[in-house]
Structures are given as structure tokens and as C-alpha cells.
Motif scaffolding. Structure first.
Motif, PDB file in Angstrom:
ATOM      1  N   ALA A  66       0.851  -1.190   0.000  1.00 11.53           N
ATOM      2  CA  ALA A  66       0.000   0.000   0.000  1.00 11.53           C
ATOM      3  C   ALA A  66       0.894   1.250   0.000  1.00 11.53           C
ATOM      4  N   PRO A  67       0.461   2.312  -0.685  1.00 14.95           N
ATOM      5  CA  PRO A  67      -0.835   2.495  -1.350  1.00 14.95           C
ATOM      6  C   PRO A  67      -0.838   2.158  -2.828  1.00 14.95           C
ATOM      7  N   ASP A 128      -9.396  -0.231  -0.657  1.00 10.00           N
ATOM      8  CA  ASP A 128      -9.352   0.950  -1.531  1.00 10.00           C
ATOM      9  C   ASP A 128     -10.686   1.142  -2.248  1.00 10.00           C
ATOM     10  N   ASN A 188      -6.426   4.455  -2.219  1.00  6.24           N
ATOM     11  CA  ASN A 188      -6.289   3.640  -1.025  1.00  6.24           C
ATOM     12  C   ASN A 188      -6.916   4.374   0.157  1.00  6.24           C
TER      13      ASN A 188
END
Length: 504
Positions: A66-67, A128, A188
């Protein structure tokens, strides 16, 4: 342990494909569907236990943390939703094996149910916005086919209304997602909660309204609810029960997620608007229910009115308010699913759900009347059932924030809910049978697979009411997590290292 987050999705997909392959073999379909639902329930219990003990579970698919990549996240709220989804899915699938006709089974009923569960679980666990949109579309496609499976006229009419409004919701969702990506460069959830703090609040107000419309349609919030009572009573009872328990609650889940994590910049505007919608949702839903004379139509309108209580807690944006929303969601999913299943038992024995053509059920089948009273009184908020605690939490949260008008509406709607449940009781169970009686009711025999799910869900309702401290504690902890975006960001963005699944 983080890998446990992916298993509800993989299991749902695997059983959907397997059941499609054996869809023409009825016994095999029944056995595999029940095994799949039971395995999903066991996994969901394990996931909630792990999250409760170890905190947020994060899985980054592939080599992209992530992201940048796809992330699955399980906190207490999402894990609890996966579990309650698995419970009512198990009950509905067991019930369906004794209800659904062979033709619908051959055309893919059970594969579609597991495809629907794939979308629902994906929506609960995604980290997300874009993948939330994808899972919503998976859910929409599966639910639309389930709604029209059999191609009866009422189903097709209801299905057209259902899919038209949900496609409109998807358009708002996608548009809002595009705008949000354009101003932030990320989708995200954790990254958005960090980036959006420096964004022009006027733009965020606009995007928040767009998401509110999109998820409001899917949740059945005023004034966007009219598609729901027009469609939920048309398909076979197991489909109605599954939809009543799950689909609108995914919309509520999405509202809770974005209006606690992303759009908290101007609660005096966004959450006050939610509070007004919650009050009007409660009122219009219960008045619609009072005007109906068919069991499933009454119950469909009550989905709308009860959604208002869940949005009420969210709108307050306090620990007690959010805890009431979580508690109410879990309670309502169990109760509403069970009411639809019991409504199906009435239709099977007496050939109709119309109150005008029912009567004397309690004299003929007292056990069915007792089964009905448990979820019906819980829906109305009668102690010591789970609905009493749920409504009490909402009312206490409203009084604590001086939201007196909305709280008064919640109390009045609870009384009207009791009135509509008593209407079903008086007309269907207590009054004298119609002239000539019910045709051949004595010859109708219930399969154990029809009765067992209703007993299990009734027992859960009793447990959540009499010994509900565990759920109350979970709801309070889930509310604390929802109000702690910093903890969510730390878990997802790497302060707490996520599990990475290579080659995903």
C-alpha cells in the motif's frame, strides 16, 4: 495469520465455480452448498477471533505494498460484518435446499449465491475505493440474475427497477471516485485519509455528497429507497431473505467507512445532512409498512425504516453513536433475514402472504407463531431481545448529542414498528381463518431444513438480547477503531508491516 483475510474471498469463488460445474446434479449441489456455507462461517469466526486478539489484519497482494497495490484490510467492523454475513448465508442456503425448485437450481442458483457472497465479502474487506466499486459490481450482477431467475413477470418488473437504480448509483460512485483520484492521486483508504486533510473543503463537500448519493441508493436511504420495496418481495423467499439481510447493509457499511475515514472535514455539514436523511428514512419506511397488507411488502418497507437507525448513529459521529450503528447492523441482519424466512413458511403452508387471506395460523401452528414473535418483537425493540439494546443505544447516543428531534422520531418509529408487527400478528395469526379456511394446510409438511435455520437465527436473537455484553463490547471497540484513522493508516501504510502475498 494475515492470509486468513483472503480466504473468505477464495472460498466463495471456489465454491461458486464448483457449484456451477455440478449445477445439474441436485443432491451434489445441496451438499456442496451447505459445506461451502459452513466452511465460510467457520473461517469468518476464525477471522474475527484473530482480529480481536491481534488487531487489524492487512494483506497486500503481489509485490506492491500500500498504497500502490491491492490491499485487503480486516478490522473489527469488517470482520464482524463478514461473520454475520456468513451466518445468515448459511441459514439461507440450508433453507434454500428445501425451497428452490429444480429448474432454478439447474440454471445456477447456488453458484450465483456464492458469487454474491464473493462481492459482499470483497466489499467488506477491500482497502481501496476502486476495488470497492469492483466488488459492488460483482454483487450487483449476481443479485440481478438471482432477482430475475425464473423470469416470472413480477420478478422481471422488480428486477428492472432494481438494476436501473443501482446502475445510477454505480454511475455516481464511479464519477465520485474519478474526481477523488484526480484531486488526490490515490484511492487507497488509508492514503486518502492522509492526503485529503489538505484538500479544499468545498471540493470535499461535493465529493462527499456524490458518495452519499451512490451509497444512499444502495443502502435504501431517503429519498433514494423506492426501488427496494418494489423489488424485494418478488423473487423466491430465500433470495428475498438474503437480499434483505445483506445487500442494503453493504451500502450502510460503505457509508460508515467513508464518513468516518475520509469525509470528516466538515461534520457540521456532511453529518447533519446524514442526520436529516436518517430521520426521514425512519419515518417514510415505517409509514410505508403500515400501509401494506402483504407480509413481505411490510417487511421490505421495514428494511428502509431500520436503515434510518443505522445512519442515525453514523451521523452523530461519536463513539456511542457509531457503536449503536455497528450493534444495530448486526442485530438487524439476523432479525430481518429470519422474518423473511418465517414469512416463507407462512406462504408455503397457507399459499399466500396477503393478510386479507390469512388468519388463525396460531391455532393451527402455534410453534410458527412463537417463531415469528421473537424476531418481530426484536425488530420493534421489545426487551430483552437484541432490538431493545440496539434502539436504546441509538436513543442514548442521540440524547447525549442533544439531537432531540431525531431521537424523538426514533422513539415514535419504534412504536409504529411494534404496531405493524402486531398488525401481522393480529391479521395472520390471531384473527379467525378466512371463510372456507385454508385449503389443504394440514397436508403441508415442513422439511427440517426449512425450520432449523429459523430456530438458529431466533436463538441468536435471544442470545444477543439476553447476553449481549459481548456484542456491545465488540461494537464499542469497533467504534473506537473507526474513530482512529491514525491507527488504520499505521496498519495499512507500513508502520505495522502488512503481509505480502508474492505473485498475487
Amino acid at each position: 495469520m494475515g492470509l486468513l483475510v483472503t480466504l473468505p474471498l477464495l472460498l466463495s469463488l471456489a465454491f461458486s465455480l464448483t457449484l456451477f460445474a455440478v449445477r445439474r446434479r441436485r443432491t451434489a449441489s445441496h451438499v456442496l452448498a451447505i459445506i461451502g456455507a459452513s466452511a465460510l462461517l467457520a473461517l469468518a469466526i476464525a477471522l474475527l477471533v484473530v482480529v480481536a486478539r491481534e488487531g487489524l489484519q492487512v494483506v497486500a497482494l503481489g509485490e506492491w505494498p500500500a498504497p500502490y497495490g491491492i490491499v485487503l484490510v480486516a478490522d473489527l467492523f469488517s470482520a464482524a460484518m463478514v461473520l454475520i454475513c456468513a451466518l445468515v448465508s448459511w441459514a439461507t442456503i440450508v433453507y434454500a435446499t428445501a425451497w428452490i425448485d429444480p429448474e432454478r437450481e439447474r440454471t445456477g442458483f447456488y453458484p450465483l449465491v456464492f458469487a454474491l457472497l464473493l462481492g459482499v465479502n470483497g466489499a467488506f474487506l477491500t482497502g481501496d475505493l476502486f476495488n470497492l466499486y469492483v466488488w459492488f459490481e460483482v454483487m450487483l450482477m449476481a443479485s440481478f440474475v438471482l432477482l430475475v431467475l425464473g423470469a416470472e413477470r413480477g420478478q422481471v418488473e422488480g428486477g428492472i427497477k432494481y438494476v436501473s437504480l443501482n446502475l445510477l448509483a454505480s454511475a455516481f460512485f464511479l464519477s465520485a471516485t474519478g474526481i477523488l483520484y484526480g484531486i488526490s492521486g490515490t484511492l487507497n483508504f488509508a492514503d486518502l485519509s492522509r492526503v485529503l486533510s489538505g484538500t479544499d473543503p468545498r471540493i470535499l463537500d461535493l465529493v462527499a455528497v456524490l458518495f452519499g448519493i451512490a451509497f444512499g441508493i444502495k443502502a435504501g436511504v431517503f429519498p433514494l429507497f423506492f426501488w427496494l420495496p418494489a423489488s424485494y418481495h418478488t423473487p423466491p423467499v430465500p433470495v428475498s431473505a438474503l437480499f434483505a439481510g445483506l445487500l442494503t447493509k453493504v451500502g450502510v457499511y460503505a457509508l460508515v467507512r467513508v464518513f468516518t475515514l475520509l469525509f470528516v472535514h466538515n461534520p457540521g455539514w456532511t453529518h447533519t445532512l446524514l442526520l436529516g436523511c436518517a430521520a426521514l428514512t425512519m419515518l417514510t419506511g415505517v409509514f410505508g409498512a403500515l400501509a401494506q397488507h402483504d407480509v413481505r411488502r411490510i417487511l421490505s418497507f421495514h428494511i428502509v425504516s431500520q436503515i434510518g437507525y443505522m445512519i442515525f448513529g453514523l451521523a452523530l459521529l461519536t463513539p456511542l453513536g457509531l457503536a449503536s450503528s455497528v450493534f444495530y447492523l448486526i442485530h438487524h441482519i439476523v432479525v430481518k433475514t429470519n422474518l423473511f424466512l418465517i414469512g416463507g413458511l407462512i406462504e408455503r403452508a397457507f399459499g399466500t402472504g396477503s393478510l386479507d387471506r390469512l388468519g388463525g395460523i396460531f391455532r393451527e401452528r402455534a410453534w410458527l407463531g412463537l417463531l415469528f414473535l421473537i424476531p418481530a418483537f426484536s425488530l420493534a425493540g421489545i426487551p430483552p431481545l437484541s432490538g431493545f439494546t440496539a434502539k436504546l443505544l441509538v436513543i442514548r447516543a442521540g440524547l447525549a448529542t442533544h439531537s432531540y428531534l431525531a431521537t424523538a422520531i426514533a422513539v415514535v418509529v419504534g412504536l409504529f414498528t411494534l404496531l405493524s408487527m402486531l398488525k401481522i400478528w393480529n391479521e395472520a395469526f390471531w384473527k379467525a381463518p378466512p371463510e372456507g379456511g385454508h385449503a389443504d394446510t394440514a397436508s403441508v409438511q415442513y422439511n427440517a431444513r426449512l425450520i432449523l435455520p429459523t430456530i438458529v437465527l431466533a436463538a441468536v436473537t435471544l442470545y444477543l438480547g439476553i447476553a449481549g455484553e459481548m456484542l456491545l463490547g465488540l461494537s464499542m471497540k469497533a467504534a473506537e477503531q473507526l474513530l482512529d484513522p491514525a491507527g488504520y493508516r499505521a496498519a495499512v501504510l507500513g508502520t505495522v508491516n502488512p503481509v505480502v502475498i508474492a505473485g498475487g
